[in-house]
Scaffold this motif. Structure first.
Motif, mmCIF file in Angstrom:
data_model
loop_
_atom_site.group_PDB
_atom_site.id
_atom_site.type_symbol
_atom_site.label_atom_id
_atom_site.label_comp_id
_atom_site.label_asym_id
_atom_site.label_seq_id
_atom_site.Cartn_x
_atom_site.Cartn_y
_atom_site.Cartn_z
ATOM 1 N N MET A 1 0.847 -1.167 0.000
ATOM 2 C CA MET A 1 0.000 0.000 0.000
ATOM 3 C C MET A 1 0.897 1.236 0.000
ATOM 4 O O MET A 1 1.851 1.313 0.769
ATOM 5 N N LEU A 2 0.601 2.168 -0.877
ATOM 6 C CA LEU A 2 1.419 3.374 -0.994
ATOM 7 C C LEU A 2 0.884 4.476 -0.093
ATOM 8 O O LEU A 2 -0.319 4.587 0.116
ATOM 9 N N ASN A 3 1.791 5.297 0.401
ATOM 10 C CA ASN A 3 1.377 6.420 1.232
ATOM 11 C C ASN A 3 1.066 7.632 0.357
ATOM 12 O O ASN A 3 1.577 8.723 0.548
ATOM 13 N N ARG A 4 0.239 7.416 -0.610
ATOM 14 C CA ARG A 4 -0.203 8.444 -1.548
ATOM 15 C C ARG A 4 -1.704 8.291 -1.754
ATOM 16 O O ARG A 4 -2.284 7.240 -1.478
ATOM 17 N N ALA A 5 -2.306 9.334 -2.276
ATOM 18 C CA ALA A 5 -3.670 9.278 -2.781
ATOM 19 C C ALA A 5 -3.570 9.559 -4.278
ATOM 20 O O ALA A 5 -2.560 10.097 -4.751
ATOM 21 N N ALA A 6 -4.581 9.192 -5.008
ATOM 22 C CA ALA A 6 -4.592 9.437 -6.446
ATOM 23 C C ALA A 6 -5.810 10.275 -6.795
ATOM 24 O O ALA A 6 -6.908 10.006 -6.308
ATOM 25 N N ILE A 7 -5.579 11.292 -7.608
ATOM 26 C CA ILE A 7 -6.719 11.996 -8.166
ATOM 27 C C ILE A 7 -6.765 11.696 -9.656
ATOM 28 O O ILE A 7 -5.734 11.594 -10.321
ATOM 29 N N ILE A 8 -7.966 11.507 -10.120
ATOM 30 C CA ILE A 8 -8.203 11.213 -11.531
ATOM 31 C C ILE A 8 -9.088 12.328 -12.065
ATOM 32 O O ILE A 8 -10.118 12.652 -11.468
ATOM 33 N N ILE A 9 -8.670 12.906 -13.175
ATOM 34 C CA ILE A 9 -9.428 13.998 -13.771
ATOM 35 C C ILE A 9 -10.308 13.440 -14.879
ATOM 36 O O ILE A 9 -9.821 12.801 -15.810
ATOM 37 N N LYS A 10 -11.603 13.687 -14.736
ATOM 38 C CA LYS A 10 -12.588 13.305 -15.750
ATOM 39 C C LYS A 10 -13.138 14.574 -16.384
ATOM 40 O O LYS A 10 -13.413 15.555 -15.694
ATOM 41 N N TYR A 11 -13.308 14.554 -17.683
ATOM 42 C CA TYR A 11 -13.784 15.717 -18.418
ATOM 43 C C TYR A 11 -15.301 15.809 -18.367
ATOM 44 O O TYR A 11 -15.997 14.797 -18.469
ATOM 45 N N LYS A 12 -15.785 17.033 -18.242
ATOM 46 C CA LYS A 12 -17.212 17.324 -18.357
ATOM 47 C C LYS A 12 -17.473 17.850 -19.770
ATOM 48 O O LYS A 12 -16.534 18.212 -20.495
ATOM 49 N N GLN A 13 -18.730 17.926 -20.156
ATOM 50 C CA GLN A 13 -19.086 18.308 -21.515
ATOM 51 C C GLN A 13 -18.508 19.660 -21.953
ATOM 52 O O GLN A 13 -18.054 19.782 -23.101
ATOM 53 N N PRO A 14 -18.482 20.703 -21.110
ATOM 54 C CA PRO A 14 -17.896 21.970 -21.582
ATOM 55 C C PRO A 14 -16.434 21.843 -22.028
ATOM 56 O O PRO A 14 -16.020 22.505 -22.983
ATOM 57 N N ALA A 15 -15.665 20.993 -21.381
ATOM 58 C CA ALA A 15 -14.279 20.779 -21.797
ATOM 59 C C ALA A 15 -14.228 20.058 -23.134
ATOM 60 O O ALA A 15 -13.409 20.386 -24.001
ATOM 61 N N VAL A 16 -15.094 19.093 -23.317
ATOM 62 C CA VAL A 16 -15.147 18.366 -24.592
ATOM 63 C C VAL A 16 -15.582 19.307 -25.713
ATOM 64 O O VAL A 16 -15.047 19.260 -26.829
ATOM 65 N N SER A 37 -12.029 7.854 -21.698
ATOM 66 C CA SER A 37 -11.630 6.444 -21.713
ATOM 67 C C SER A 37 -10.220 6.257 -21.142
ATOM 68 O O SER A 37 -9.882 5.180 -20.658
ATOM 69 N N GLU A 38 -9.396 7.274 -21.214
ATOM 70 C CA GLU A 38 -8.061 7.290 -20.615
ATOM 71 C C GLU A 38 -7.948 8.590 -19.842
ATOM 72 O O GLU A 38 -8.219 9.656 -20.390
ATOM 73 N N SER A 39 -7.559 8.520 -18.599
ATOM 74 C CA SER A 39 -7.479 9.720 -17.770
ATOM 75 C C SER A 39 -6.107 9.846 -17.137
ATOM 76 O O SER A 39 -5.449 8.850 -16.852
ATOM 77 N N HIS A 40 -5.718 11.090 -16.901
ATOM 78 C CA HIS A 40 -4.492 11.325 -16.134
ATOM 79 C C HIS A 40 -4.757 10.973 -14.681
ATOM 80 O O HIS A 40 -5.825 11.256 -14.144
ATOM 81 N N VAL A 41 -3.768 10.366 -14.074
ATOM 82 C CA VAL A 41 -3.827 10.038 -12.651
ATOM 83 C C VAL A 41 -2.660 10.758 -12.003
ATOM 84 O O VAL A 41 -1.511 10.619 -12.426
ATOM 85 N N TYR A 42 -2.968 11.538 -10.989
ATOM 86 C CA TYR A 42 -1.955 12.300 -10.277
ATOM 87 C C TYR A 42 -1.855 11.759 -8.861
ATOM 88 O O TYR A 42 -2.870 11.664 -8.161
ATOM 89 N N LEU A 43 -0.655 11.412 -8.447
ATOM 90 C CA LEU A 43 -0.446 10.981 -7.069
ATOM 91 C C LEU A 43 -0.188 12.212 -6.214
ATOM 92 O O LEU A 43 0.601 13.076 -6.586
ATOM 93 N N ILE A 98 -6.754 4.741 -1.300
ATOM 94 C CA ILE A 98 -6.126 3.437 -1.087
ATOM 95 C C ILE A 98 -5.450 3.026 -2.387
ATOM 96 O O ILE A 98 -6.109 2.706 -3.377
ATOM 97 N N ILE A 99 -4.132 3.083 -2.401
ATOM 98 C CA ILE A 99 -3.335 2.754 -3.581
ATOM 99 C C ILE A 99 -2.520 1.513 -3.245
ATOM 100 O O ILE A 99 -1.648 1.545 -2.375
ATOM 101 N N LEU A 100 -2.802 0.449 -3.918
ATOM 102 C CA LEU A 100 -2.108 -0.818 -3.676
ATOM 103 C C LEU A 100 -1.135 -1.088 -4.817
ATOM 104 O O LEU A 100 -1.502 -1.059 -5.980
ATOM 105 N N ASP A 101 0.098 -1.364 -4.470
ATOM 106 C CA ASP A 101 1.125 -1.695 -5.449
ATOM 107 C C ASP A 101 1.187 -3.218 -5.552
ATOM 108 O O ASP A 101 1.607 -3.895 -4.626
#
Length: 112
Positions: A1-16, A37-43, A98-101
């Motif tokens: 388990m990593l001592n990080r959190a992950a944020i995932i950015i999902k696009y809304k319609q105005p961005a599209v 379908s593919e998103s950036h993940v930031y730790l 919860i980030i599991l390696d």
């Protein structure tokens, strides 16, 4: 388990809509489904997940830059005013604490 959190950015319609409107090549429109379908993940630091709104306020400009650069490197195509309000209208942030390696080998950081 990593001592990080992950944020995932999902696009809304105005961005599209911006992606399609700003397209200098007039390619066929892209859908929200294909964009997400593919998103950036930031730790981020695990403790920052507890104050995610504050973290976003401090870091939205860098996130905005990174996301826009992923579509068009010509900054003249970008919105002139990239505010926190616009960021929230364009993107939904998912946070996972919860980030599991599962690989078992050292994590290696590569410069981009």
């Amino acid at each position: 388990m990593l001592n990080r959190a992950a944020i995932i950015i999902k696009y809304k319609q105005p961005a599209v809509d911006w992606i399609n409107d700003a397209d200098p090549y007039d390619t066929p429109g892209i859908s929200i489904e294909s964009v997400n379908s593919e998103s950036h993940v930031y730790l981020i630091d695990h403790d920052d997940a507890e104050v995610l709104d504050d973290w976003i306020k401090l870091n939205y400009e860098a996130l905005f830059f990174d996301e826009l650069m992923g579509w068009y490197t010509d900054e003249s195509l970008w919105p002139k005013k990239r505010t926190l309000s616009l960021f929230k209208k364009w993107f939904h942030i998912e946070c996972h604490t919860i980030i599991l390696d599962t690989v078992g080998t050292p994590i290696v950081s590569e410069e981009i």
